[in-house]
Design a protein around this motif. Structure first.
Motif, mmCIF file in Angstrom:
data_model
loop_
_atom_site.group_PDB
_atom_site.id
_atom_site.type_symbol
_atom_site.label_atom_id
_atom_site.label_comp_id
_atom_site.label_asym_id
_atom_site.label_seq_id
_atom_site.Cartn_x
_atom_site.Cartn_y
_atom_site.Cartn_z
ATOM 1 N N VAL A 210 -49.421 -32.475 77.581
ATOM 2 C CA VAL A 210 -50.070 -32.128 78.843
ATOM 3 C C VAL A 210 -49.678 -30.707 79.222
ATOM 4 O O VAL A 210 -48.533 -30.277 79.019
ATOM 5 N N ASN A 211 -50.654 -29.971 79.755
ATOM 6 C CA ASN A 211 -50.427 -28.595 80.180
ATOM 7 C C ASN A 211 -49.800 -28.601 81.573
ATOM 8 O O ASN A 211 -50.425 -29.004 82.552
ATOM 9 N N THR A 213 -48.668 -25.933 83.243
ATOM 10 C CA THR A 213 -48.680 -24.600 83.848
ATOM 11 C C THR A 213 -49.006 -24.634 85.332
ATOM 12 O O THR A 213 -48.277 -24.069 86.163
ATOM 13 N N ASN A 214 -50.090 -25.286 85.703
ATOM 14 C CA ASN A 214 -50.511 -25.301 87.115
ATOM 15 C C ASN A 214 -49.517 -26.055 87.994
ATOM 16 O O ASN A 214 -49.257 -25.653 89.140
ATOM 17 N N THR A 350 -40.659 -29.353 77.548
ATOM 18 C CA THR A 350 -41.767 -28.459 77.898
ATOM 19 C C THR A 350 -41.496 -27.096 77.276
ATOM 20 O O THR A 350 -40.438 -26.501 77.484
ATOM 21 N N ASN A 357 -57.538 -20.837 77.286
ATOM 22 C CA ASN A 357 -57.947 -21.298 78.609
ATOM 23 C C ASN A 357 -59.444 -21.547 78.677
ATOM 24 O O ASN A 357 -60.163 -21.443 77.665
ATOM 25 N N GLY A 365 -49.020 -20.813 77.908
ATOM 26 C CA GLY A 365 -48.989 -21.997 78.758
ATOM 27 C C GLY A 365 -47.693 -22.771 78.582
ATOM 28 O O GLY A 365 -46.930 -22.529 77.642
ATOM 29 N N ILE A 367 -46.416 -26.360 77.815
ATOM 30 C CA ILE A 367 -46.916 -27.621 77.273
ATOM 31 C C ILE A 367 -45.772 -28.625 77.139
ATOM 32 O O ILE A 367 -44.742 -28.338 76.527
ATOM 33 N N ALA A 392 -52.735 -37.194 82.511
ATOM 34 C CA ALA A 392 -52.690 -35.770 82.169
ATOM 35 C C ALA A 392 -53.631 -34.960 83.050
ATOM 36 O O ALA A 392 -53.307 -33.829 83.448
ATOM 37 N N GLU A 396 -52.498 -31.683 85.056
ATOM 38 C CA GLU A 396 -53.056 -30.380 84.699
ATOM 39 C C GLU A 396 -53.850 -29.754 85.843
ATOM 40 O O GLU A 396 -53.943 -28.529 85.937
ATOM 41 N N GLN A 397 -54.373 -30.599 86.718
ATOM 42 C CA GLN A 397 -55.090 -30.102 87.895
ATOM 43 C C GLN A 397 -54.471 -30.743 89.139
ATOM 44 O O GLN A 397 -55.024 -31.698 89.700
#
Length: 406
Positions: A210-211, A213-214, A350, A357, A365, A367, A392, A396-397
Motif C-alpha cells: 500500500v502507498n 505517501t498521502n 515502509t 503517479n 513514494g 510503500i 488499501a 492511499e486516499q
C-alpha cells in the motif's frame, strides 16, 4: 482449615504454574495477604489469603503445573481465637489495666500487622532473584508502589539517574542469562496456542502493498497543528471500516454446530512483543472510537503489556488481530492466526522507492508491504483480495477515510 485453591483469574483459564510461594508453613497471614504467584497463559497473578490464620500445609511444589480447582495450601483460621481475645479484653475493666505493664507472653498475643508492599509480580521476582527483601526497598513513586527501577537502585545502593538505571538493568539481566531456558509459562502457552492454530486452521497468506505517501503527509500536517497520531491508529481504523463491509473476516468458525459466527463487536488484538513473550492486548469496540482514542489506547496497552501490568479483561475477546512488525525491519512473513479468529494482518516495513503517479510521472513514494493470513475454510482468496483492496484504498486516499468517519 480453609483450602486455598487455584481459581480462574482470567477467562478460559484451565491451568497454571506455581511460580513462587510468598509464605511458608507456620507463617501467620492476614486476610488478602498475597500467598503465592501463579503463571497463567497470559499473565502472572497473585492469589491472596481468604482469612487470617496460620499456614498449616503447602500441597503443591513450586514449578508444578496444576488444573484450576487444585488445592495449593491450607490455612487454619484464627478468627475464633481473636474473637475470644476481644471478648476477654472487653470484660476487663479499664481501671484494672492502669499501671500494669505487659509481660512477654502478652506482647506476643497482640495481633500481628501486615505491611502490604505495592509491587507487580515481575518486580517481586527481580527482588527475589537478587536476594532482596522488597519491604526494605524505598518506593519513589508517589503512589507508594515499588517499581523495578527502585529495586535496581537498592541493588546498587545509590540513587541513580534514569540513564544509570537503564545500565543497571542491562548489567543485572546479563548476569541472569541462563545456560538453559525453561520451556514453560507464557512461552509454553504461546507454543500450544500456535500449534493448535496451525494444525487446526488451513492457513492462506495473501501478500500486498500500500502507498503510504498521502497518509504520512496527513500525519505530518496533523503534527504541525498539535495533534500527534501514530500510523497504527489510522491503519486500525481503516481495518475496522473494511471489516464492517467484509464481516466474514470478523468471524469465528463453530465446527461443532456447523456454523460461522459473524461477530457484531469489533475488538482488535494488538500483537505485542515483550520480554515474557508475545502478548495480545485488545482494543474493544474500535468501531465506536475515534482515531485519537484508538491512538491513546494502542500506546497505553502496549506500555502495560511490556511492563507486565495488563489486566485479564485487557486481553480477552479479540475478533481480529494486527501485528505491526515494520518498525523491527520486517519485509514479509506468513503470520499464524490468533485462534479461533478467522484472520490476522501483519504490517511490514515502509520503504522509499520510485513509483509512477497518476500523471505517469516517476516520483518517490513510501510503500508498505503487508501480509494477511486467513482461514480458507471460512473465506476465499478473492474475498481476501477485495477486503485488502478496500483497506488499501482508504489508506492511499486518507480523505476517503475521513469521509467514512462523518
Amino acid at each position: 482449615m480453609l483450602e486455598v485453591k487455584l481459581h480462574d483469574v482470567g477467562e478460559g483459564m484451565t491451568e497454571g504454574e506455581v511460580l513462587h510461594y510468598l509464605v511458608k508453613v507456620g507463617d501467620s497471614v492476614m486476610t488478602d495477604q498475597p500467598l503465592v504467584e501463579v503463571q497463567t497463559d497470559k499473565m502472572v497473578a497473585e492469589l491472596t489469603s481468604p482469612c487470617s490464620g496460620i499456614v498449616k500445609e503447602i500441597r503443591i511444589d513450586e514449578g508444578e503445573v496444576v488444573q484450576v480447582g487444585t488445592s495449593l495450601l491450607y490455612i487454619e483460621s484464627d478468627e475464633s481465637v481473636r474473637t475470644e481475645q476481644k471478648l476477654h479484653v472487653e470484660m476487663n475493666p479499664v481501671s484494672e489495666m492502669k499501671g500494669k505493664s505487659m509481660n512477654n507472653n502478652e506482647e506476643k498475643a497482640l495481633p500481628m500487622t501486615y505491611k502490604r508492599v505495592l509491587a507487580t509480580p515481575y518486580t517481586r521476582k527481580i527482588a527475589r532473584d537478587n536476594n532482596i527483601n522488597i519491604e526494605d526497598v524505598r518506593a519513589t513513586d508517589p503512589s507508594g508502589r515499588v517499581t523495578e527501577e527502585d529495586v535496581f537502585r537498592f541493588l546498587k545502593g545509590i540513587q541513580s539517574t534514569e540513564e544509570s538505571v537503564k545500565d543497571e538493568k542491562q548489567t543485572v539481566f546479563s548476569q541472569e542469562i541462563p545456560d538453559e531456558i525453561p520451556f514453560k509459562g507464557i512461552r509454553k502457552k504461546i507454543a500450544e496456542k500456535m500449534s493448535k492454530s496451525l494444525f487446526t486452521i488451513p492457513h492462506v497468506t495473501h501478500f500486498d502493498e500500500v502507498n503510504m505517501t498521502n497518509l504520512l503527509e496527513l500525519k505530518e500536517q496533523m503534527k504541525a497543528s498539535g495533534e500527534s497520531i501514530s500510523i497504527p491508529a489510522f491503519l486500525i481504523k481503516a481495518l475496522v471500516i473494511s471489516l464492517k463491509e467484509f464481516p466474514i473476516f470478523n468471524a469465528e468458525l463453530d465446527e461443532e454446530n456447523s456454523r460461522i459466527l459473524l461477530k457484531k463487536n469489533y475488538h482488535i488484538g494488538i500483537a505485542t512483543n515483550t520480554e515474557s513473550g508475545l502478548m495480545v492486548p485488545v482494543i474493544h469496540h474500535v468501531d465506536k472510537k475515534s482515531i485519537k482514542q484508538i491512538n491513546k489506547e494502542v500506546k497505553g496497552l502496549t506500555e502495560r503489556a511490556i511492563a507486565g501490568k495488563l489486566q485479564p479483561f485487557e486481553m480477552q475477546n479479540s475478533t481480529f488481530t494486527v501485528s505491526n512488525v515494520g518498525p523491527l525491519g520486517s519485509t514479509g512473513a506468513t503470520p499464524i492466526i490468533n485462534y479461533p479468529e478467522t484472520a490476522l494482518i501483519a504490517f511490514h516495513k515502509t520503504k522509499k522507492q520510485p513509483i509512477v503517479n497518476s500523471h505517469d510521472e516517476i516520483v518517490i513514494g513510501h510503500i508498505m508491504t503487508f501480509s494477511m493470513a486467513f482461514d480458507h475454510r471460512v473465506a476465499d482468496g478473492a474475498t481476501a483480495v477485495e477486503f485488502t483492496n478496500r483497506f488499501a484504498g482508504l489508506i492511499e486516499q486518507p480523505h476517503k477515510l475521513m469521509l467514512e468517519l462523518i
